[in-house]
Design a protein around this motif. Structure first.
Motif, short mmCIF file in Angstrom:
data_model
loop_
_atom_site.label_atom_id
_atom_site.label_comp_id
_atom_site.label_asym_id
_atom_site.label_seq_id
_atom_site.Cartn_x
_atom_site.Cartn_y
_atom_site.Cartn_z
N LEU A 46 -98.43 54.65 61.22
CA LEU A 46 -98.16 56.03 61.65
C LEU A 46 -97.16 56.93 60.79
O LEU A 46 -97.10 57.97 60.39
CB LEU A 46 -98.01 56.17 62.84
CG LEU A 46 -98.00 57.26 63.76
CD1 LEU A 46 -99.38 58.45 63.65
CD2 LEU A 46 -97.39 57.38 65.15
N GLY A 47 -95.92 56.20 60.51
CA GLY A 47 -94.77 56.73 59.98
C GLY A 47 -95.17 56.94 58.46
O GLY A 47 -94.95 58.09 58.06
N ASP A 48 -95.98 56.30 57.85
CA ASP A 48 -96.31 56.51 56.36
C ASP A 48 -97.04 57.94 56.50
O ASP A 48 -96.99 58.49 55.60
CB ASP A 48 -96.96 55.22 55.75
CG ASP A 48 -95.97 54.10 55.43
OD1 ASP A 48 -94.85 54.34 55.68
OD2 ASP A 48 -96.36 53.13 55.54
N ASP A 49 -98.14 57.91 57.27
CA ASP A 49 -98.85 58.99 57.38
C ASP A 49 -98.59 60.22 57.56
O ASP A 49 -98.54 61.30 57.12
CB ASP A 49 -99.96 58.77 58.38
CG ASP A 49 -101.07 57.74 58.07
OD1 ASP A 49 -101.18 57.33 56.73
OD2 ASP A 49 -101.86 57.09 58.83
N GLU A 54 -95.92 65.46 55.76
CA GLU A 54 -94.89 66.12 55.47
C GLU A 54 -94.68 66.59 54.20
O GLU A 54 -94.66 67.76 53.56
CB GLU A 54 -93.61 65.66 56.18
CG GLU A 54 -92.42 66.36 56.06
CD GLU A 54 -91.04 65.94 56.60
OE1 GLU A 54 -90.27 66.58 56.64
OE2 GLU A 54 -91.22 64.68 56.71
N SER A 55 -94.93 65.61 53.04
CA SER A 55 -94.76 66.09 51.68
C SER A 55 -95.87 66.77 51.30
O SER A 55 -95.63 67.75 50.39
CB SER A 55 -94.72 64.68 50.89
OG SER A 55 -94.65 64.98 49.52
N ARG A 59 -95.38 70.81 49.69
CA ARG A 59 -95.94 71.16 48.17
C ARG A 59 -96.83 72.33 48.43
O ARG A 59 -96.77 73.16 47.72
CB ARG A 59 -96.69 69.93 47.55
CG ARG A 59 -95.60 68.96 47.10
CD ARG A 59 -96.45 67.99 46.35
NE ARG A 59 -97.90 67.29 46.67
CZ ARG A 59 -97.83 66.34 47.48
NH1 ARG A 59 -96.48 65.57 47.65
NH2 ARG A 59 -98.92 65.74 47.85
N TRP A 60 -97.60 72.27 49.40
CA TRP A 60 -98.52 73.26 49.73
C TRP A 60 -97.81 74.63 50.00
O TRP A 60 -98.22 75.69 49.47
CB TRP A 60 -99.37 73.26 51.00
CG TRP A 60 -100.22 74.10 51.29
CD1 TRP A 60 -101.61 74.54 50.73
CD2 TRP A 60 -100.11 75.41 52.24
NE1 TRP A 60 -102.23 75.60 51.17
CE2 TRP A 60 -101.28 75.98 52.21
CE3 TRP A 60 -99.29 75.46 53.33
CZ2 TRP A 60 -101.48 77.08 53.17
CZ3 TRP A 60 -99.45 76.40 54.18
CH2 TRP A 60 -100.79 77.33 53.95
N LEU A 61 -96.74 74.76 50.62
CA LEU A 61 -96.02 75.97 51.01
C LEU A 61 -95.27 76.44 49.68
O LEU A 61 -95.22 77.65 49.46
CB LEU A 61 -94.95 75.59 51.92
CG LEU A 61 -95.17 75.27 53.47
CD1 LEU A 61 -94.16 74.81 54.49
CD2 LEU A 61 -95.93 76.67 53.99
#
Length: 281
Positions: A46-49, A54-55, A59-61
């Motif tokens: 869950l932490g990796d996902d 978030e990354s 990038r999208w923003l």
């Protein structure tokens, strides 16, 4: 497998009536151990996902922000480019009009050039004619330099130096030099001119002699005391001095009259007059 373990854990012992505390404790320990492993694996996944999400969101923003900036810049540049296009279109129209005018002018120039070509040929013929005449006058001037009087020698030397320095093709400049030189000679020839020159006598003395020129025809000279007189005649190598002791008084008085040191009077001096046919009189 778990069901079998559970049944084994809670199965009654053949020697006792219920499960022993040892088996119960071991069963509970195994369950908690498996639960801990499951929670650790699930939490790590869950932490990796979350980090990947978030990354990707960041990038999208950033991408959306860059798209907005590029869009605004494009709108601004579009307005400038639109104005530039209008200016260029107007310039193209003006240049087209200028080009049409130049074409008309070129056609007119071409016609004029054809006419000027014939004129140039005529001018070359005229130039060759005047160049020949100018060469004749130059040769005449150089011959005249041989018997020019001392009074004009410096001016004629200057004119000759200018001729030597002038461009042979510059007919106008050469003509002006010759015209100025011959004009000065003509002025001298039409006037009576007094000059003073140094003359070495037979006894070796140098005296300042007064020379009275009657144009280019003749000259008379006398020393200041009026004791020696000469008659000067133009020759092929300069002016020739002839002693005239018999005319000392007349020549001396003639010089004084010209210098306005005595009243005018009629004096008889040697000379020859040529009539129109070239004979002597």
């Amino acid at each position: 497998m778990q069901k079998k373990i559970a049944r084994r854990a809670f199965a009654p012992n053949q020697m006792t009536e219920g499960p022993s505390p040892f088996h119960i404790a071991r069963f509970i320990t195994r369950c908690f151990f498996k639960l801990a492993i499951f929670l650790e694996v699930a939490g790590s996944a869950l932490g990796d996902d979350y980090e990947r999400l978030e990354s990707a969101t960041k990038r999208w923003l950033d991408l959306e922000q860059r798209i907005a900036e590029e869009h605004n810049a494009w709108k601004s540049q579009r307005k400038v480019l639109s104005q530039s296009v209008k200016v260029l279109e107007a310039s193209i129209g003006e240049l087209t009009e200028v080009l049409d005018n130049l074409k008309v002018s070129a056609e007119m120039r071409s016609s004029e050039f054809a006419k000027n070509e014939h004129t140039y040929e005529d001018q070359e013929v005229a130039r060759a004619y005047y160049a020949g005449k100018l060469d004749e006058f130059t040769e005449l001037f150089l011959r005249f330099r041989a018997f020019v009087p001392d009074y004009l020698e410096e001016e004629m030397n200057t004119a000759q130096e200018k001729l030597e320095m002038a461009d042979p093709i510059a007919l106008g400049a050469r003509a002006q030099i010759l015209i100025a030189a011959f004009t000065r000679v003509e002025e001298f020839n039409r006037s009576v001119t007094m000059d003073y020159v140094s003359r070495e006598l037979a006894d070796g003395r140098d005296v300042m002699v007064s020379v009275l020129y009657w144009g280019l025809a003749r000259a008379y000279a006398v020393d200041p005391q009026g004791t020696i007189a000469w008659e000067l005649k133009p020759g092929l190598e300069g002016w020739v001095w002839h002693d005239r002791p018999e005319y000392i008084q007349q020549i001396h008085e003639l010089v004084q009259i010209h210098g306005q040191t005595r009243p005018p009077s009629i004096q008889s001096v040697p000379g020859k007059v040529f009539h129109e046919l070239g004979g002597e009189k």
